[in-house]
Write a protein that holds these residues in place. Structure first.
Motif, PDB file in Angstrom:
ATOM      1  N   GLY A  18       0.815  -1.220   0.000  1.00  0.00           N
ATOM      2  CA  GLY A  18       0.000   0.000   0.000  1.00  0.00           C
ATOM      3  C   GLY A  18       0.843   1.263   0.000  1.00  0.00           C
ATOM      4  N   LYS A  19       1.919   1.262   0.786  1.00  0.00           N
ATOM      5  CA  LYS A  19       2.812   2.421   0.819  1.00  0.00           C
ATOM      6  C   LYS A  19       3.427   2.675  -0.550  1.00  0.00           C
ATOM      7  CE  LYS A  19       4.256   2.413   5.692  1.00  0.00           C
ATOM      8  NZ  LYS A  19       5.401   2.196   6.608  1.00  0.00           N
ATOM      9  N   ASP A  20       3.863   1.610  -1.200  1.00  0.00           N
ATOM     10  CA  ASP A  20       4.466   1.744  -2.523  1.00  0.00           C
ATOM     11  C   ASP A  20       3.459   2.324  -3.516  1.00  0.00           C
ATOM     12  OD1 ASP A  20       6.650   1.174  -4.473  1.00  0.00           O
ATOM     13  OD2 ASP A  20       5.164  -0.218  -5.297  1.00  0.00           O
ATOM     14  N   LEU A  21       2.225   1.856  -3.456  1.00  0.00           N
ATOM     15  CA  LEU A  21       1.182   2.360  -4.358  1.00  0.00           C
ATOM     16  C   LEU A  21       0.829   3.814  -4.049  1.00  0.00           C
ATOM     17  CD1 LEU A  21      -1.041  -0.843  -4.360  1.00  0.00           C
ATOM     18  CD2 LEU A  21       0.118   0.118  -6.362  1.00  0.00           C
ATOM     19  N   ASP A  29      -5.773   1.611  -5.550  1.00  0.00           N
ATOM     20  CA  ASP A  29      -5.112   0.325  -5.296  1.00  0.00           C
ATOM     21  C   ASP A  29      -4.498   0.308  -3.894  1.00  0.00           C
ATOM     22  OD1 ASP A  29      -5.781  -0.616  -7.813  1.00  0.00           O
ATOM     23  OD2 ASP A  29      -3.916   0.104  -8.729  1.00  0.00           O
ATOM     24  N   ALA A  30      -3.962   1.460  -3.475  1.00  0.00           N
ATOM     25  CA  ALA A  30      -3.391   1.539  -2.128  1.00  0.00           C
ATOM     26  C   ALA A  30      -4.465   1.313  -1.074  1.00  0.00           C
ATOM     27  CB  ALA A  30      -2.729   2.902  -1.928  1.00  0.00           C
ATOM     28  N   ILE A  31      -5.638   1.884  -1.303  1.00  0.00           N
ATOM     29  CA  ILE A  31      -6.752   1.700  -0.359  1.00  0.00           C
ATOM     30  C   ILE A  31      -7.095   0.219  -0.221  1.00  0.00           C
ATOM     31  CG2 ILE A  31      -9.244   2.071  -0.083  1.00  0.00           C
ATOM     32  CD1 ILE A  31      -8.755   4.903  -1.288  1.00  0.00           C
ATOM     33  N   ALA A  32      -7.120  -0.475  -1.354  1.00  0.00           N
ATOM     34  CA  ALA A  32      -7.439  -1.917  -1.318  1.00  0.00           C
ATOM     35  C   ALA A  32      -6.408  -2.675  -0.490  1.00  0.00           C
ATOM     36  CB  ALA A  32      -7.488  -2.460  -2.745  1.00  0.00           C
ATOM     37  N   HIS A  48      -4.853   1.226   9.975  1.00  0.00           N
ATOM     38  CA  HIS A  48      -6.012   2.128   9.953  1.00  0.00           C
ATOM     39  C   HIS A  48      -5.590   3.542   9.546  1.00  0.00           C
ATOM     40  CE1 HIS A  48      -9.193  -0.434  11.603  1.00  0.00           C
ATOM     41  NE2 HIS A  48      -8.284  -0.953  12.419  1.00  0.00           N
ATOM     42  N   ALA A  49      -4.470   4.009  10.106  1.00  0.00           N
ATOM     43  CA  ALA A  49      -4.018   5.372   9.811  1.00  0.00           C
ATOM     44  C   ALA A  49      -3.623   5.525   8.346  1.00  0.00           C
ATOM     45  CB  ALA A  49      -2.848   5.742  10.717  1.00  0.00           C
ATOM     46  N   LEU A  50      -2.897   4.536   7.817  1.00  0.00           N
ATOM     47  CA  LEU A  50      -2.487   4.598   6.417  1.00  0.00           C
ATOM     48  C   LEU A  50      -3.697   4.502   5.486  1.00  0.00           C
ATOM     49  CD1 LEU A  50       0.685   2.377   6.711  1.00  0.00           C
ATOM     50  CD2 LEU A  50       0.651   4.790   6.034  1.00  0.00           C
ATOM     51  N   LEU A  51      -4.670   3.693   5.878  1.00  0.00           N
ATOM     52  CA  LEU A  51      -5.913   3.625   5.107  1.00  0.00           C
ATOM     53  C   LEU A  51      -6.606   4.979   5.134  1.00  0.00           C
ATOM     54  CD1 LEU A  51      -8.127   2.216   3.533  1.00  0.00           C
ATOM     55  CD2 LEU A  51      -8.976   1.233   5.683  1.00  0.00           C
ATOM     56  N   GLY A  52      -6.626   5.620   6.295  1.00  0.00           N
ATOM     57  CA  GLY A  52      -7.220   6.951   6.404  1.00  0.00           C
ATOM     58  C   GLY A  52      -6.519   7.960   5.511  1.00  0.00           C
ATOM     59  N   ASP A  80       1.577  11.717  16.098  1.00  0.00           N
ATOM     60  CA  ASP A  80       1.450  11.863  14.645  1.00  0.00           C
ATOM     61  C   ASP A  80       0.049  11.500  14.180  1.00  0.00           C
ATOM     62  OD1 ASP A  80       2.553  12.227  11.923  1.00  0.00           O
ATOM     63  OD2 ASP A  80       2.175  10.073  11.780  1.00  0.00           O
ATOM     64  N   LYS A  81      -0.495  10.416  14.701  1.00  0.00           N
ATOM     65  CA  LYS A  81      -1.842   9.998  14.303  1.00  0.00           C
ATOM     66  C   LYS A  81      -2.886  10.986  14.819  1.00  0.00           C
ATOM     67  CE  LYS A  81      -0.870   5.027  13.989  1.00  0.00           C
ATOM     68  NZ  LYS A  81       0.586   5.170  14.095  1.00  0.00           N
ATOM     69  N   LEU A  82      -2.696  11.486  16.021  1.00  0.00           N
ATOM     70  CA  LEU A  82      -3.616  12.500  16.549  1.00  0.00           C
ATOM     71  C   LEU A  82      -3.598  13.749  15.677  1.00  0.00           C
ATOM     72  CD1 LEU A  82      -2.817  12.109  20.343  1.00  0.00           C
ATOM     73  CD2 LEU A  82      -5.083  11.783  19.322  1.00  0.00           C
ATOM     74  N   ASP A  83      -2.405  14.174  15.266  1.00  0.00           N
ATOM     75  CA  ASP A  83      -2.281  15.342  14.385  1.00  0.00           C
ATOM     76  C   ASP A  83      -3.051  15.120  13.085  1.00  0.00           C
ATOM     77  OD1 ASP A  83      -0.785  17.359  15.684  1.00  0.00           O
ATOM     78  OD2 ASP A  83       1.066  16.251  15.371  1.00  0.00           O
ATOM     79  N   ARG A  84      -2.855  13.940  12.498  1.00  0.00           N
ATOM     80  CA  ARG A  84      -3.509  13.650  11.218  1.00  0.00           C
ATOM     81  C   ARG A  84      -5.024  13.561  11.365  1.00  0.00           C
ATOM     82  NH1 ARG A  84       0.467   8.789  10.601  1.00  0.00           N
ATOM     83  NH2 ARG A  84      -0.860   7.939   8.946  1.00  0.00           N
ATOM     84  N   TYR A  85      -5.479  13.020  12.485  1.00  0.00           N
ATOM     85  CA  TYR A  85      -6.922  12.915  12.737  1.00  0.00           C
ATOM     86  C   TYR A  85      -7.541  14.301  12.880  1.00  0.00           C
ATOM     87  CZ  TYR A  85     -11.253  11.418  15.069  1.00  0.00           C
ATOM     88  OH  TYR A  85     -12.573  11.204  15.411  1.00  0.00           O
ATOM     89  N   VAL A  86      -6.894  15.151  13.668  1.00  0.00           N
ATOM     90  CA  VAL A  86      -7.407  16.519  13.848  1.00  0.00           C
ATOM     91  C   VAL A  86      -7.440  17.254  12.510  1.00  0.00           C
ATOM     92  CG1 VAL A  86      -6.881  18.778  14.849  1.00  0.00           C
ATOM     93  CG2 VAL A  86      -6.734  16.725  16.263  1.00  0.00           C
ATOM     94  N   ALA A  87      -6.403  17.092  11.704  1.00  0.00           N
ATOM     95  CA  ALA A  87      -6.336  17.783  10.411  1.00  0.00           C
ATOM     96  C   ALA A  87      -7.490  17.369   9.504  1.00  0.00           C
ATOM     97  CB  ALA A  87      -5.001  17.496   9.735  1.00  0.00           C
ATOM     98  N   ILE A  88      -7.807  16.064   9.476  1.00  0.00           N
ATOM     99  CA  ILE A  88      -8.909  15.599   8.638  1.00  0.00           C
ATOM    100  C   ILE A  88     -10.244  16.147   9.146  1.00  0.00           C
ATOM    101  CG2 ILE A  88     -10.257  13.552   8.004  1.00  0.00           C
ATOM    102  CD1 ILE A  88      -7.619  12.035   7.790  1.00  0.00           C
ATOM    103  N   LEU A  89     -10.444  16.128  10.457  1.00  0.00           N
ATOM    104  CA  LEU A  89     -11.699  16.646  11.015  1.00  0.00           C
ATOM    105  C   LEU A  89     -11.855  18.138  10.708  1.00  0.00           C
ATOM    106  CD1 LEU A  89     -11.759  14.827  14.471  1.00  0.00           C
ATOM    107  CD2 LEU A  89     -13.220  14.354  12.495  1.00  0.00           C
ATOM    108  N   GLU A  90     -10.755  18.870  10.753  1.00  0.00           N
ATOM    109  CA  GLU A  90     -10.834  20.306  10.459  1.00  0.00           C
ATOM    110  C   GLU A  90     -11.198  20.554   9.006  1.00  0.00           C
ATOM    111  OE1 GLU A  90      -7.782  22.086  13.845  1.00  0.00           O
ATOM    112  OE2 GLU A  90      -7.097  21.879  11.778  1.00  0.00           O
ATOM    113  N   THR A  91     -10.676  19.739   8.085  1.00  0.00           N
ATOM    114  CA  THR A  91     -11.049  19.912   6.679  1.00  0.00           C
ATOM    115  C   THR A  91     -12.528  19.622   6.466  1.00  0.00           C
ATOM    116  OG1 THR A  91     -10.493  17.623   6.054  1.00  0.00           O
ATOM    117  CG2 THR A  91      -8.734  19.287   5.888  1.00  0.00           C
ATOM    118  N   LEU A  92     -13.104  18.784   7.324  1.00  0.00           N
ATOM    119  CA  LEU A  92     -14.529  18.462   7.234  1.00  0.00           C
ATOM    120  C   LEU A  92     -15.398  19.463   7.994  1.00  0.00           C
ATOM    121  CD1 LEU A  92     -14.319  14.589   7.768  1.00  0.00           C
ATOM    122  CD2 LEU A  92     -14.985  15.744   5.653  1.00  0.00           C
TER     123      LEU A  92
END
Length: 357
Positions: A18-21, A29-32, A48-52, A80-92
């Motif tokens: 998934g990382k390579d894709l 394809d990475a999501i799959a 879960h985080a990489l899927l997100g 790092d995961k908390l940062d990414r989660y907050v960033a996604i919620l803010e975009t929403l």
């Protein structure tokens, strides 16, 4: 019954693929692959985080938030995961949902000035002015040599109506950072809406001298020098969709957001705002009025005052009517207020300029 045994090796293999894709921007394809990793090992927070991340890159941010939420539940102290989660919620625009994770980050990084600036903005979005101001002050205290921290503090103070404190913050910041052009601009911006707008000319000239590409400072300086000493007010607006919103205080009691609408014959406020502002509706008469969206019928009243920034007008005609909301508006800032000023509306910068006639 058979218990589920996680396939950690399989999950790692799918994660690597998934990382390579993802690096090749083949996000579907990475999501799959990342989904397969989650299926192999549901307790793998990285999966879960990489899927997100991949879902977000593929513009599926709602589902990305679901996966990032799962990741932070599995790894509650992973910054790092908390940062990414907050960033996604803010975009929403899911600011309330982002607050608990931001609180966790603040506890994990007690000396992080940048995080405090970001958290200050988040609390401003959820309407917690007290916490927003507290965090903005902490950011300055932690890193007084960061120009952005001072500017954010000034902005928050202005937003909560503490104009004199905002001006003092500009001066304090300039003692530490004497070449901070943005602070000179902020000082000029505040003074431009005071009773003596010409006082803004000196700091604005300094801002332009320090940063010749500061078009906002240059434009404000030019406007002030042409204002012939008349009070001039600069109102920062909020742009939502095609609408420009102004923060308006009705009868010095109720703060609301009204759409700036020069096509409306009158100020229009909702029934809820009118009641909370103490407007007597019992004797109000029905009246037709025009707006940019067409003709409507409401109840005509007189408001004790309307204040937009530092521009205040007494005894303002208004109409009480619950207009159909497109962008969340509670009413219109129409010509019964605007006609008392020379108006310049800068939609590109979301600014409203008012000069006394």
């Amino acid at each position: 019954m058979h218990s589920f045994a996680p396939d950690k090796a399989g999950a790692a293999e799918h994660i690597a693929k998934g990382k390579d894709l993802s690096e090749k921007e083949q996000f579907s394809d990475a999501i799959a692959e990342f989904r397969e990793a989650v299926n192999c090992d549901p307790s793998n927070a990285d999966a879960h985080a990489l899927l997100g991340d991949a879902l977000a890159d593929n513009d599926d941010r709602n589902q990305a938030a679901v996966e990032m939420e799962a990741a932070v539940k599995l790894a509650p102290n992973d910054q790092d995961k908390l940062d990414r989660y907050v960033a996604i919620l803010e975009t929403l625009g899911k600011y309330e949902q982002a607050v608990p994770s931001e609180v966790k980050l603040l506890s994990l990084r007690p000396k992080d000035a940048v995080l405090r600036r970001q958290a200050s903005w988040l609390y401003e979005q959820v309407g917690d002015d007290k916490k927003s101001l507290e965090l903005a002050r902490e950011a300055v205290k932690l890193d007084p040599h960061q120009e952005k921290s001072w500017c954010d503090l000034v902005s928050v103070l202005q937003g909560v109506g503490k104009t004199s404190e905002a001006l003092q913050a500009c001066k304090q910041g300039l003692k530490v950072l004497p070449d901070a052009s943005s602070l000179y601009y902020e000082e000029g911006l505040i003074l431009s809406s005071s009773k003596h707008p010409n006082d803004a000319i000196a700091p604005l000239r300094k801002a332009v001298a320090l940063d010749e590409e500061d078009d906002d400072a240059r434009a404000l300086l030019q406007r002030l020098t042409r204002a012939a000493g008349k009070p001039i007010y600069l109102i920062k607006l909020q742009k939502v969709g095609m609408s420009l919103f102004a923060d308006v205080v009705v009868n010095e009691k109720v703060r609301t957001k009204l759409v700036v609408d020069s096509g409306a014959t009158s100020v229009v406020i909702s029934n809820d705002v009118a009641k909370r502002a103490g407007v007597n509706l019992a004797s109000a008469r029905d009246v037709a009025f025009g707006s940019a969206s067409g003709e409507a019928t409401g109840r005509k009243v007189r408001l004790n005052s309307i204040r937009v920034g530092d521009a205040k007008l007494l005894d303002v005609e208004a109409i009480v009517h619950d207009i159909p909301s497109q962008d969340g508006e509670a009413g219109l800032l129409g010509m019964s207020f605007l006609s008392h000023y020379k108006v310049t509306l800068d939609s590109d910068h979301a600014e409203l300029w008012l000069v006394n006639r």
